[in-house]
Design an enzyme around this catalytic site. Sequence first.
Site, PDB file in Angstrom:
ATOM      1  CG  ASN A   9       1.395   4.872  -7.372  1.00  0.00           C
ATOM      2  OD1 ASN A   9       0.471   4.063  -7.383  1.00  0.00           O
ATOM      3  ND2 ASN A   9       1.233   6.132  -7.737  1.00  0.00           N
ATOM      4  CD  GLU A  36       0.114   1.525  -4.045  1.00  0.00           C
ATOM      5  OE1 GLU A  36      -0.873   1.453  -4.823  1.00  0.00           O
ATOM      6  OE2 GLU A  36       0.521   2.594  -3.557  1.00  0.00           O
ATOM      7  CG  ASP A 149       2.095   2.818   2.315  1.00  0.00           C
ATOM      8  OD1 ASP A 149       1.748   3.381   3.370  1.00  0.00           O
ATOM      9  OD2 ASP A 149       1.581   3.067   1.206  1.00  0.00           O
ATOM     10  CG  ASN A 151      -1.696   3.365   3.529  1.00  0.00           C
ATOM     11  OD1 ASN A 151      -1.624   4.498   3.036  1.00  0.00           O
ATOM     12  ND2 ASN A 151      -1.707   2.276   2.796  1.00  0.00           N
ATOM     13  CG  HIS A 247       4.763   6.193  -1.221  1.00  0.00           C
ATOM     14  ND1 HIS A 247       4.496   5.967   0.114  1.00  0.00           N
ATOM     15  CD2 HIS A 247       3.588   6.013  -1.871  1.00  0.00           C
ATOM     16  CE1 HIS A 247       3.216   5.654   0.267  1.00  0.00           C
ATOM     17  NE2 HIS A 247       2.639   5.679  -0.918  1.00  0.00           N
TER      18      HIS A 247
END
Length: 258
Positions: A9, A36, A149, A151, A247
Amino acid sequence: MRIVSANLNGIRSASNKGFLDWLSRESGADVVALQELKAQGPDLSDAMRAPDGYRGYFHYAEKKGYSGVGLYCRREPDEVIEGLGIAEFDAEGRYIEARWGKLSVISLYLPSGSSSEERQQVKFDFMAKFWPHLAQLAASGRDVVVLGDWNIAHNEIDLKNWKGNLKNSGFLPEERKWIGEVFSELKLVDVWRTLYPDIAGYTWWSNRGQAYAKDVGWRIDYHVATPGLAATAKAGFVYKDVKFSDHAPLVIDYDYPF
């Protein structure tokens, strides 16, 4: 061989929270898949490009401060492949693969559909166009692990509040069916769930309310491997001693020569 998947992130934010120190001093990782990045090459410090003991490889998004994936590797790969060859998704920096001999380690950031119906359609489009590539990997004869990830939470055990999320992105019937077929039809293996059938293994928590403190999480970060490689997985854990991101790093050890 220890492999870590970590959605940061924002690589700069995670670095400020101690991620690179943990990586170099404590993680014991041979390969780390990042998602990310939220940065481009000029934004990275020397330590972010190549933490102590590692070489870094990145696939940046064209849009500033958005998406992006990377790999930190103790051993220099024989080959690095950036992108899927699909223009609209490569522009978002969602796939990077490193190869050593017959081993492929991939960092994947599958789109989120939670922000709008338009982005949910982008997610569905990605899933459809990524499927043939996954099928090719599964049939390649290589030892492959796709980290990252995805998702998508596959089953009820994979998120705390599953009843309240049946109509929400990340737990939609179409998404769950698709990832289920990755396992049932392509015969790729959900390594965590195979190792730990009854342990939730959440890797993401909403920033709303007290989700992290109350462990109201989702398991949307995966190691998805070809059967031969998956069979060498010995143990894993979700690292939560320090919070680098929304995360948590997913760590799995493989009894695999590297």
